[in-house]
Motif scaffolding. Structure first.
Motif, PDB file in Angstrom:
ATOM      1  N   LYS A 121      55.784  62.021  27.253  1.00  0.00           N
ATOM      2  CA  LYS A 121      56.712  60.886  27.303  1.00  0.00           C
ATOM      3  C   LYS A 121      58.118  61.302  26.900  1.00  0.00           C
ATOM      4  CE  LYS A 121      53.208  57.363  26.967  1.00  0.00           C
ATOM      5  NZ  LYS A 121      52.522  56.373  26.167  1.00  0.00           N
ATOM      6  N   GLU A 151      61.243  61.035  29.551  1.00  0.00           N
ATOM      7  CA  GLU A 151      62.419  60.248  29.172  1.00  0.00           C
ATOM      8  C   GLU A 151      63.651  61.116  28.916  1.00  0.00           C
ATOM      9  OE1 GLU A 151      64.626  56.928  28.696  1.00  0.00           O
ATOM     10  OE2 GLU A 151      62.499  56.886  29.207  1.00  0.00           O
ATOM     11  N   LYS A 164      64.016  61.885  33.505  1.00  0.00           N
ATOM     12  CA  LYS A 164      64.741  60.650  33.784  1.00  0.00           C
ATOM     13  C   LYS A 164      66.247  60.874  33.900  1.00  0.00           C
ATOM     14  CE  LYS A 164      65.468  55.962  32.075  1.00  0.00           C
ATOM     15  NZ  LYS A 164      65.153  55.034  30.976  1.00  0.00           N
ATOM     16  N   THR A 222      69.003  58.253  29.440  1.00  0.00           N
ATOM     17  CA  THR A 222      67.906  58.446  28.499  1.00  0.00           C
ATOM     18  C   THR A 222      67.912  57.356  27.436  1.00  0.00           C
ATOM     19  OG1 THR A 222      67.968  60.830  28.793  1.00  0.00           O
ATOM     20  CG2 THR A 222      66.991  60.036  26.750  1.00  0.00           C
ATOM     21  N   ASP A 223      66.744  56.829  27.136  1.00  0.00           N
ATOM     22  CA  ASP A 223      66.583  55.877  26.039  1.00  0.00           C
ATOM     23  C   ASP A 223      66.349  56.698  24.773  1.00  0.00           C
ATOM     24  OD1 ASP A 223      65.738  54.037  24.141  1.00  0.00           O
ATOM     25  OD2 ASP A 223      64.433  52.944  25.519  1.00  0.00           O
ATOM     26  N   PHE A 274      63.719  55.539  22.256  1.00  0.00           N
ATOM     27  CA  PHE A 274      62.356  55.819  22.699  1.00  0.00           C
ATOM     28  C   PHE A 274      61.984  57.273  22.406  1.00  0.00           C
ATOM     29  CE2 PHE A 274      59.346  57.300  25.918  1.00  0.00           C
ATOM     30  CZ  PHE A 274      58.335  56.351  25.805  1.00  0.00           C
ATOM     31  N   VAL A 275      62.882  58.190  22.731  1.00  0.00           N
ATOM     32  CA  VAL A 275      62.636  59.614  22.474  1.00  0.00           C
ATOM     33  C   VAL A 275      62.460  59.845  20.977  1.00  0.00           C
ATOM     34  CG1 VAL A 275      63.639  61.934  22.592  1.00  0.00           C
ATOM     35  CG2 VAL A 275      63.780  60.417  24.568  1.00  0.00           C
TER      36      VAL A 275
END
Length: 130
Positions: free
Chosen positions: A33, A37, A41, A53-54, A57-58
């Motif tokens: 993931k 991401e 992405k 990029t989030d 989230f990373v």
């Protein structure tokens, strides 16, 4: 009734199964993931749809992966590979996404606080001959 011989023969399989479950169902998922991401992405989606990029989230997935790496550090303090003293498929599972973590800005595999993991991921390519 089990004998010492049958127990010693079963131990490598138990270690392999244990490491495989941890790798496939926890660590690999977080690393994948992070790579999607943080690496794929931005490269693909940014060009196609303007998505970035989030970073939250990373960071969240990196925190979760960090906790799993503590388990790996304990494993690797007792044995050479995740599944025991010989390399297995489980050891090879980490290579792709583990290599992409630094590209995503996540540097968890090379830290001094985890010398066994640092040694494990820095193994010479010749070590991976099966």
């Amino acid at each position: 009734m089990t004998t010492d011989s049958s127990c010693s023969k079963a131990k490598p399989n138990v270690l392999f199964q244990q490491a495989t479950i941890i790798e496939l169902y926890t660590s690999a998922d977080f690393a994948k993931k992070i790579a999607v991401e943080g690496v794929f992405k931005p490269d693909i989606s940014t060009r196609l749809r303007g998505e970035a990029t989030d970073k939250e989230f990373v960071a969240k997935k990196a925190t979760q992966l960090n906790a799993r790496l503590d388990v790996y550090e304990r494993f690797l303090s007792k044995r050479r590979y995740l599944g025991g003293e010989t390399i297995t498929r489980t050891d090879l599972f980490h290579i792709l996404y583990g290599a992409l973590l630094p590209v995503a800005g996540v540097h968890l595999l090379e830290v001094e606080s985890r010398p066994n993991i640092a040694k494990y991921v820095a193994m010479d390519v010749d070590e991976y001959k099966i």
